[in-house]
Design a protein around this motif. Sequence first.
Motif, PDB file in Angstrom:
ATOM      1  N   MET A   1       0.843  -1.187   0.000  1.00 38.64           N
ATOM      2  CA  MET A   1       0.000   0.000   0.000  1.00 38.64           C
ATOM      3  C   MET A   1       0.881   1.239   0.000  1.00 38.64           C
ATOM      4  O   MET A   1       1.801   1.368   0.808  1.00 38.64           O
ATOM      5  N   ALA A   2       0.620   2.165  -0.919  1.00 42.67           N
ATOM      6  CA  ALA A   2       1.419   3.386  -1.020  1.00 42.67           C
ATOM      7  C   ALA A   2       1.297   4.202   0.258  1.00 42.67           C
ATOM      8  O   ALA A   2       0.270   4.202   0.929  1.00 42.67           O
ATOM      9  N   THR A   3       2.356   4.921   0.594  1.00 42.12           N
ATOM     10  CA  THR A   3       2.374   5.671   1.848  1.00 42.12           C
ATOM     11  C   THR A   3       1.334   6.780   1.883  1.00 42.12           C
ATOM     12  O   THR A   3       0.882   7.170   2.950  1.00 42.12           O
ATOM     13  N   ASP A   4       0.958   7.318   0.719  1.00 43.30           N
ATOM     14  CA  ASP A   4      -0.033   8.390   0.689  1.00 43.30           C
ATOM     15  C   ASP A   4      -1.454   7.865   0.492  1.00 43.30           C
ATOM     16  O   ASP A   4      -2.392   8.627   0.318  1.00 43.30           O
ATOM     17  N   GLU A   5      -1.623   6.542   0.523  1.00 44.29           N
ATOM     18  CA  GLU A   5      -2.930   5.932   0.356  1.00 44.29           C
ATOM     19  C   GLU A   5      -3.500   5.584   1.724  1.00 44.29           C
ATOM     20  O   GLU A   5      -2.858   4.921   2.545  1.00 44.29           O
ATOM     21  N   THR A   6      -4.711   6.017   2.007  1.00 44.23           N
ATOM     22  CA  THR A   6      -5.326   5.716   3.287  1.00 44.23           C
ATOM     23  C   THR A   6      -5.805   4.265   3.311  1.00 44.23           C
ATOM     24  O   THR A   6      -5.953   3.621   2.273  1.00 44.23           O
ATOM     25  N   PHE A   8      -8.725   3.337   4.038  1.00 45.38           N
ATOM     26  CA  PHE A   8     -10.033   3.294   3.395  1.00 45.38           C
ATOM     27  C   PHE A   8      -9.898   3.253   1.881  1.00 45.38           C
ATOM     28  O   PHE A   8     -10.619   2.513   1.204  1.00 45.38           O
ATOM     29  N   ASP A   9      -8.984   4.022   1.327  1.00 44.74           N
ATOM     30  CA  ASP A   9      -8.743   3.974  -0.113  1.00 44.74           C
ATOM     31  C   ASP A   9      -8.332   2.576  -0.547  1.00 44.74           C
ATOM     32  O   ASP A   9      -8.790   2.063  -1.579  1.00 44.74           O
ATOM     33  N   HIS A  10      -7.474   1.967   0.248  1.00 43.81           N
ATOM     34  CA  HIS A  10      -7.016   0.614  -0.059  1.00 43.81           C
ATOM     35  C   HIS A  10      -8.186  -0.377   0.019  1.00 43.81           C
ATOM     36  O   HIS A  10      -8.330  -1.260  -0.841  1.00 43.81           O
ATOM     37  N   LEU A  11      -9.033  -0.208   1.031  1.00 43.33           N
ATOM     38  CA  LEU A  11     -10.183  -1.084   1.178  1.00 43.33           C
ATOM     39  C   LEU A  11     -11.104  -0.996  -0.031  1.00 43.33           C
ATOM     40  O   LEU A  11     -11.572  -2.020  -0.550  1.00 43.33           O
ATOM     41  N   LYS A  12     -11.356   0.218  -0.498  1.00 42.99           N
ATOM     42  CA  LYS A  12     -12.248   0.396  -1.650  1.00 42.99           C
ATOM     43  C   LYS A  12     -11.668  -0.227  -2.907  1.00 42.99           C
ATOM     44  O   LYS A  12     -12.428  -0.667  -3.791  1.00 42.99           O
ATOM     45  N   LYS A  13     -10.342  -0.296  -3.006  1.00 47.65           N
ATOM     46  CA  LYS A  13      -9.718  -0.955  -4.156  1.00 47.65           C
ATOM     47  C   LYS A  13      -9.836  -2.469  -4.058  1.00 47.65           C
ATOM     48  O   LYS A  13     -10.048  -3.163  -5.059  1.00 47.65           O
ATOM     49  N   GLU A  14      -9.696  -2.977  -2.833  1.00 48.24           N
ATOM     50  CA  GLU A  14      -9.708  -4.425  -2.630  1.00 48.24           C
ATOM     51  C   GLU A  14     -11.126  -4.998  -2.677  1.00 48.24           C
ATOM     52  O   GLU A  14     -11.334  -6.118  -3.162  1.00 48.24           O
ATOM     53  N   ILE A  15     -12.095  -4.254  -2.142  1.00 49.87           N
ATOM     54  CA  ILE A  15     -13.486  -4.727  -2.165  1.00 49.87           C
ATOM     55  C   ILE A  15     -14.381  -3.599  -2.721  1.00 49.87           C
ATOM     56  O   ILE A  15     -15.139  -2.964  -1.995  1.00 49.87           O
ATOM     57  N   PRO A  16     -14.296  -3.362  -4.010  1.00 52.58           N
ATOM     58  CA  PRO A  16     -15.081  -2.278  -4.615  1.00 52.58           C
ATOM     59  C   PRO A  16     -16.570  -2.599  -4.646  1.00 52.58           C
ATOM     60  O   PRO A  16     -16.973  -3.763  -4.696  1.00 52.58           O
ATOM     61  N   VAL A  17     -17.371  -1.557  -4.593  1.00 53.49           N
ATOM     62  CA  VAL A  17     -18.818  -1.689  -4.740  1.00 53.49           C
ATOM     63  C   VAL A  17     -19.204  -0.981  -6.029  1.00 53.49           C
ATOM     64  O   VAL A  17     -19.179   0.251  -6.110  1.00 53.49           O
TER      65      VAL A  17
END
Length: 243
Positions: A1-6, A8-17
């Motif tokens: 996970m990039a250092t500037d990525e939260t 929550f941002d990572h979660l939305k990428k991994e489990i998108p709706v």
Amino acid sequence: MATDETIFDHLKKEIPVDEESLLLNPDSSVGLVIVDVVNGFCTVGSGNMAPTKPNEQISKMVEESAMLAREFCDRKWPVFAFLDSHHPDVPEIPYPPHCIIGTQEAELVPALQWLESESCATLMRKDCINGFVGSMEKDGSNTFVDWVKEKQIKAIVVVGICTDICVFDFVATVLSARNHSVLPPLEDVIVYSRGCATYDLPLHVAKDIKGAQAHPQEMMHHVGLYMAKGRGAKVVSQVSFDP
């Protein structure tokens, strides 16, 4: 996970709706279900489970729920509203006392109180998280099931609070009931994301409350939508009406 990525941002990428848009018309055979948009969950300072300060997600949910309710009632389409209502001597573990029946906590928010006098609206007080279970009557009937059958509803649009708790539990149970032919002629369960919200309990606050679990609002709202979609609900971010 990039250092500037939260996270929550990572979660939305991994489990998108993946959200759709919804167009309703007179042939849609649709009903609106409003889950627990009561003061005890939505109005600042109205009890143990109410926001302690203005909350953008909850305010937007109330606004969108009221807008949809008005559109449905103007068209004489059916509306079913759950009101969380508890007896003071019957706790709902693990939550603190809330929405005690007979208090303002258990009443619809001001933006929806007009529903009480609408002929198209059915109001149902429930004393449990799951509205489907809360609709069960002593004679074995189910008020929500009867509503679907009587109105010949093929699709429901669900809004309310909390996305990941009362809304999700209701949606998941309705989908199971539909799959087992308990709810004819219901076909589609649609969750309107902007018409849903959940509460916010940051980790640093939860640590000081015995037995409490952290509940980051945006993350848990997203998880609730993701779980609902995974169970077979449609998730939409826009609802429009064909005149």
